[in-house]
Write a protein that holds these residues in place. Structure first.
Motif, mmCIF file in Angstrom:
data_model
loop_
_atom_site.group_PDB
_atom_site.id
_atom_site.type_symbol
_atom_site.label_atom_id
_atom_site.label_comp_id
_atom_site.label_asym_id
_atom_site.label_seq_id
_atom_site.Cartn_x
_atom_site.Cartn_y
_atom_site.Cartn_z
ATOM 1 N N ARG A 127 0.859 -1.190 0.000
ATOM 2 C CA ARG A 127 0.000 0.000 0.000
ATOM 3 C C ARG A 127 0.894 1.240 0.000
ATOM 4 O O ARG A 127 1.773 1.379 0.854
ATOM 5 N N GLU A 148 -7.087 7.427 -12.732
ATOM 6 C CA GLU A 148 -8.266 6.557 -12.595
ATOM 7 C C GLU A 148 -8.466 5.701 -13.834
ATOM 8 O O GLU A 148 -8.881 4.535 -13.741
ATOM 9 N N GLU A 323 -5.086 -1.002 -7.147
ATOM 10 C CA GLU A 323 -6.341 -1.069 -6.400
ATOM 11 C C GLU A 323 -6.429 0.109 -5.444
ATOM 12 O O GLU A 323 -5.421 0.736 -5.104
ATOM 13 N N ALA A 324 -7.653 0.388 -4.996
ATOM 14 C CA ALA A 324 -7.899 1.424 -3.982
ATOM 15 C C ALA A 324 -7.204 2.722 -4.342
ATOM 16 O O ALA A 324 -6.595 3.382 -3.500
ATOM 17 N N GLY A 326 -6.734 6.506 -5.078
ATOM 18 C CA GLY A 326 -7.395 7.741 -4.694
ATOM 19 C C GLY A 326 -6.379 8.833 -4.426
ATOM 20 O O GLY A 326 -5.183 8.678 -4.686
ATOM 21 N N GLU A 340 -2.678 7.741 -3.518
ATOM 22 C CA GLU A 340 -2.744 6.522 -2.719
ATOM 23 C C GLU A 340 -3.205 5.370 -3.603
ATOM 24 O O GLU A 340 -4.126 5.524 -4.414
ATOM 25 N N PHE A 341 -2.583 4.209 -3.447
ATOM 26 C CA PHE A 341 -2.970 3.030 -4.225
ATOM 27 C C PHE A 341 -2.281 1.809 -3.650
ATOM 28 O O PHE A 341 -1.314 1.907 -2.879
ATOM 29 N N THR A 342 -2.780 0.643 -4.040
ATOM 30 C CA THR A 342 -2.201 -0.634 -3.646
ATOM 31 C C THR A 342 -1.785 -1.386 -4.897
ATOM 32 O O THR A 342 -2.514 -1.404 -5.894
#
Length: 369
Positions: A127, A148, A323-324, A326, A340-342
């Protein structure tokens, strides 16, 4: 610097922002594959480190506890210029020495009993939280729209510049070592040889993406002329919507992990690829590794190295999805944001940033005056 050249997967115009790695701008946390069991003969350590490489952390942990190299387990390597939370294991008999571990750059967040050691690669993912600035406020919205879009479509899983050393030339030393015929000595020589593997993988991946761009931007006849491929093949590849075009003989794997599969129906496999069910893999040359076949092997072979038998070979996923994804903004800093991302294990956050910006982000070495 001589970092391997990359072909970007998407065609948006470049986005300008400033990125550099530091402990207050680059935060990464490992997501463990499995939690501690609460019982067993091993300790699962959750450690926060700042401005410290994983190798240095391991040396400090050895000195504090008396454990040997082989007794300390870790899932992955984390950059020095970062604030990182990572998990390590060591036999529980060394627990008393952990009181000697705390320094200004190391904090033991948690220690729990578990049944066995961590092995390299045993992660669900990482993360990230990364600060970028000097963004044109008018471009901030477009930056997040591009991010995105990449989150939905995924991006090419290149090795990041960190893999190739400060000068970007570690792969050259690795090639010399791999071709010397000598047995590898120690972690440093293995890392250098692995940099040569990574350079070959990046070259192959760039070539595959470049071929896909030629197919998508020309008629099938013109693409066939440029690539010297059959017209029917170029026409079939144009029907695949993704930037990375699948070929007969590609080796695929379930995106959630599993055994390798021989690709036999590129158009059908492309739909599974689009739905994140299957992912193509690329070659990390070495011993005991599957090679692609057919058309896929034709593009893989120039980036193979039959002399690289000193390391085990692998197949690396060619494509990953963040993923995730933002962002966080600060009203007092209209030119900045936190991304932010994974990402899955082995994927580089800097590779995603380069796909967003369409600009190499390797730090430039200052010239002496």
């Amino acid at each position: 610097m001589t970092y391997p050249e990359k072909t970007y997967a998407y065609d948006h115009r470049p986005l300008s922002f400033r990125f550099f790695q530091s402990t207050d701008r680059f935060i990464v946390e490992e997501i463990p594959l499995r939690p501690a069991t609460g019982r067993g003969d091993w300790l699962l350590l959750k450690i926060l480190k700042r401005d410290l490489s994983t190798w240095r952390l391991l040396n400090i942990l050895k000195a504090a506890t008396g454990a040997s190299d082989r007794e300390i387990g870790y899932a992955g390597l984390k950059d020095k210029a970062a604030t990182a939370i990572q998990y390590l294991t060591l036999p529980a008999r060394y627990e008393r020495g952990l009181k000697n571990l705390a320094t200004e750059r190391i904090e033991l967040l948690e220690s729990r009993r578990t049944r066995g050691p961590i092995r390299p690669g045993e992660l669900r993912g990482n993360r990230f939280k990364i600060f970028v600035d000097r963004i044109d406020p008018k471009e901030k919205k477009r930056l997040m729209e591009v991010a995105e879009s990449i989150g939905r479509g995924g991006f090419a899983n290149y090795f990041g510049y960190q893999r190739f050393g400060e000068e970007g030339r570690a792969w050259e030393q690795g090639r010399e070592i791999a071709h010397s015929g000598k047995r590898l000595k120690g972690a440093k020589e293995r890392l250098l040889a692995a940099a040569w593997q990574s350079h070959l993988f990046n070259g192959w991946l760039s070539r595959r993406l470049k071929a896909g761009k030629i197919v998508d931007s020309h008629s099938k006849e013109e693409a066939a002329r440029i690539l010297e491929w059959p017209v029917d093949l170029c026409g079939a590849l144009q029907r695949q919507p993704q930037p990375f075009k699948l070929l007969h003989g590609d080796l695929l794997r379930s995106y959630t992990g599993g055994r390798l599969l021989n690709g036999k129906n590129p158009e059908g496999d492309a739909e599974s690829f689009r739905r994140r069910r299957l992912v193509p893999t690329g070659l990390l040359p070495g011993a005991k590794v599957w090679r692609a076949r057919g058309d896929a092997r034709y593009l893989e072979e120039p980036w193979d190295d039959p002399e690289l038998g000193s390391l085990p070979g692998e197949r690396r996923d060619a494509w990953v999805w963040p993923e995730a994804l933002g962002s966080e903004t600060d009203p007092s800093r209209p030119d900045a944001l936190w991304l932010e991302f994974t990402l899955p294990p082995g994927a580089y956050a800097t590779t995603l940033l380069e796909e967003i910006s369409h600009t190499p982000l390797a730090p430039q070495k200052k010239r002496r005056r």
